[in-house]
Scaffold this motif. Structure first.
Motif, PDB file in Angstrom:
ATOM      1  N   SER A 164     -11.724  60.854 -47.401  1.00 23.35           N
ATOM      2  CA  SER A 164     -10.901  61.069 -48.599  1.00 23.35           C
ATOM      3  C   SER A 164     -11.660  61.791 -49.703  1.00 23.35           C
ATOM      4  O   SER A 164     -11.187  61.848 -50.841  1.00 23.35           O
ATOM      5  CB  SER A 164     -10.399  59.716 -49.127  1.00 23.35           C
ATOM      6  N   ASP A 165     -12.816  62.364 -49.369  1.00 23.29           N
ATOM      7  CA  ASP A 165     -13.630  63.061 -50.357  1.00 23.29           C
ATOM      8  C   ASP A 165     -13.210  64.533 -50.423  1.00 23.29           C
ATOM      9  O   ASP A 165     -13.413  65.289 -49.477  1.00 23.29           O
ATOM     10  CB  ASP A 165     -15.110  62.950 -49.983  1.00 23.29           C
ATOM     11  N   LEU A 166     -12.629  64.908 -51.552  1.00 21.60           N
ATOM     12  CA  LEU A 166     -12.121  66.273 -51.704  1.00 21.60           C
ATOM     13  C   LEU A 166     -13.222  67.324 -51.733  1.00 21.60           C
ATOM     14  O   LEU A 166     -12.934  68.526 -51.700  1.00 21.60           O
ATOM     15  CB  LEU A 166     -11.270  66.371 -52.972  1.00 21.60           C
ATOM     16  N   ASN A 167     -14.469  66.913 -51.767  1.00 13.38           N
ATOM     17  CA  ASN A 167     -15.571  67.871 -51.656  1.00 13.38           C
ATOM     18  C   ASN A 167     -15.692  68.424 -50.237  1.00 13.38           C
ATOM     19  O   ASN A 167     -16.366  69.427 -50.020  1.00 13.38           O
ATOM     20  CB  ASN A 167     -16.892  67.207 -52.048  1.00 13.38           C
ATOM     21  N   VAL A 171     -10.826  67.573 -45.589  1.00 12.45           N
ATOM     22  CA  VAL A 171     -10.016  66.574 -46.300  1.00 12.45           C
ATOM     23  C   VAL A 171      -8.902  67.249 -47.095  1.00 12.45           C
ATOM     24  O   VAL A 171      -7.838  66.662 -47.308  1.00 12.45           O
ATOM     25  CB  VAL A 171     -10.916  65.716 -47.214  1.00 12.45           C
ATOM     26  N   ARG A 172      -9.143  68.470 -47.528  1.00  9.99           N
ATOM     27  CA  ARG A 172      -8.151  69.178 -48.347  1.00  9.99           C
ATOM     28  C   ARG A 172      -7.039  69.790 -47.503  1.00  9.99           C
ATOM     29  O   ARG A 172      -6.114  70.391 -48.054  1.00  9.99           O
ATOM     30  CB  ARG A 172      -8.846  70.270 -49.170  1.00  9.99           C
ATOM     31  N   GLN A 173      -7.116  69.661 -46.185  1.00 12.90           N
ATOM     32  CA  GLN A 173      -6.113  70.219 -45.283  1.00 12.90           C
ATOM     33  C   GLN A 173      -5.318  69.094 -44.627  1.00 12.90           C
ATOM     34  O   GLN A 173      -5.795  67.982 -44.496  1.00 12.90           O
ATOM     35  CB  GLN A 173      -6.800  71.065 -44.205  1.00 12.90           C
ATOM     36  N   ARG A 176      -2.226  64.002 -46.545  1.00 11.42           N
ATOM     37  CA  ARG A 176      -3.133  63.145 -47.300  1.00 11.42           C
ATOM     38  C   ARG A 176      -2.531  61.753 -47.428  1.00 11.42           C
ATOM     39  O   ARG A 176      -1.323  61.598 -47.585  1.00 11.42           O
ATOM     40  CB  ARG A 176      -3.375  63.706 -48.706  1.00 11.42           C
ATOM     41  N   TYR A 195     -18.532  61.957 -55.023  1.00 11.66           N
ATOM     42  CA  TYR A 195     -17.240  61.657 -54.415  1.00 11.66           C
ATOM     43  C   TYR A 195     -16.057  61.975 -55.324  1.00 11.66           C
ATOM     44  O   TYR A 195     -16.033  61.594 -56.489  1.00 11.66           O
ATOM     45  CB  TYR A 195     -17.220  60.184 -54.028  1.00 11.66           C
ATOM     46  N   ARG A 196     -15.071  62.673 -54.756  1.00 14.79           N
ATOM     47  CA  ARG A 196     -13.818  63.005 -55.452  1.00 14.79           C
ATOM     48  C   ARG A 196     -12.659  62.475 -54.611  1.00 14.79           C
ATOM     49  O   ARG A 196     -12.327  63.056 -53.576  1.00 14.79           O
ATOM     50  CB  ARG A 196     -13.676  64.522 -55.630  1.00 14.79           C
ATOM     51  N   SER A 198      -9.166  61.576 -52.834  1.00 12.05           N
ATOM     52  CA  SER A 198      -7.917  62.307 -52.603  1.00 12.05           C
ATOM     53  C   SER A 198      -6.693  61.460 -52.906  1.00 12.05           C
ATOM     54  O   SER A 198      -5.571  61.973 -52.899  1.00 12.05           O
ATOM     55  CB  SER A 198      -7.856  62.773 -51.139  1.00 12.05           C
ATOM     56  N   SER A 224     -16.664  58.584 -60.376  1.00 11.96           N
ATOM     57  CA  SER A 224     -15.629  59.378 -59.712  1.00 11.96           C
ATOM     58  C   SER A 224     -14.620  59.940 -60.704  1.00 11.96           C
ATOM     59  O   SER A 224     -14.376  59.370 -61.775  1.00 11.96           O
ATOM     60  CB  SER A 224     -14.900  58.523 -58.671  1.00 11.96           C
TER      61      SER A 224
END
Length: 288
Positions: A164-167, A171-173, A176, A195-196, A198, A224
């Motif tokens: 769930s880490d948007l880095n 995870v960005r695909q 979610r 950690y960012r 999602s 965060s």
């Protein structure tokens, strides 16, 4: 029975010192997910267990359960009590559940006694497992793809953070989750990666945990970005506080806050009860 009424009855059961009986029936399946092994030219199908909620005409939320370093099964080969009981509890709320086994297809039963730096099964592997499970759920006709969640314990809790880490580009695909829950995860690695999250995250921690210290997770929450992670920590509770007592010292575990000294693991009934209530309240807030 409405989800709110189910939650009220379960809370009453906890207050009286017992959990109401929940029954869940699982279908075993193989789930092929994007994996590091596949990228190397080797197909990988993970063993999984599908606990469907009562059939209705409406699409329901669905949750992926991610096991810890001890794997998804008991010594007898049956799915662990933690997984079956949690699946039953979540089914009782009207939600579908998928239990994923990240170890069997990779030839492992447990990695608890392996030093973190030497493990062949890494967070990179388990991240893709979790993301692949979310993708599979999103294709199911009985699942509401806008109401997915990840729940993990220990190494599985760390997987919730890693997935769930948007880095991380992967995870960005794809789909979610809407909710994330991590029981006593290791937070140091994601803290170092800034950690960012999602989605909304709840961490349930043992204040006396000497395997995956609560302090790292509190620091991660403080550092965060929004949505700001939530955490709840239980005094006198060690790693595995939601499992059966008593607390035992495991000297065979080389990792932890004091490498070489072992770690304490075992249930604390009050923390188990409080964490389950907090879990259900959080999930209903996010998924209803």
């Amino acid at each position: 029975m409405s989800p709110r009424l189910r939650l009220a009855l379960l809370s009453l059961g906890f207050a009286l010192g017992f959990a109401l009986p929940v029954h869940a029936q699982a279908s075993e399946l193989e789930l092929t997910v994007p994996s590091l092994e596949q990228r190397a030219g080797h197909a990988l199908a993970l063993r999984a267990h599908w606990f469907a909620a009562d059939a209705t005409a409406t699409r329901r939320p669905a949750l992926v359960l991610l096991h810890g370093c001890g794997g998804a099964y008991q010594g007898s080969g049956r799915l662990s009590a933690r997984m079956t009981e949690m699946a039953g509890l979540l089914n009782a709320q009207g939600w579908h559940v998928l239990v994923l086994d990240s170890f069997g297809a990779r030839g492992e039963k447990s990695i608890c006694t392996q030093r973190i730096g030497t493990r062949a099964i890494t967070m990179a592997n388990r991240r893709l497992d979790a993301l692949g499970a979310l993708q599979w759920l999103a294709t199911r006709p009985e699942v509401d793809a806008s109401r997915l969640a990840l729940i993990g314990w220990s190494n599985g809790g760390s997987t919730v953070l890693a997935a769930s880490d948007l880095n991380v580009a992967a995870v960005r695909q794809g789909p979610r989750p809407r909710a994330l829950v991590a029981f006593y995860p290791g937070c140091a690695a994601e803290l170092a990666r800034h950690y960012r999250p999602s989605a909304a995250l709840l961490m349930l921690l043992g204040e006396d945990d000497d395997w995956t210290p609560a302090a790292d997770c509190k620091a991660l929450a403080a550092a965060s970005a929004d949505p700001k992670p939530e955490w709840e920590s239980y005094a006198g509770a060690y790693h595995g506080f939601d499992g059966p007592p008593p607390v035992k010292l495991r000297k065979d575990v080389p990792n932890g806050a004091h490498p070489g000294a072992g770690v304490h693991v075992g249930g604390q009934p009050q923390a188990a009860e409080q964490s389950r209530k907090r879990l259900l309240n959080f999930l209903h807030t996010q998924l209803d």
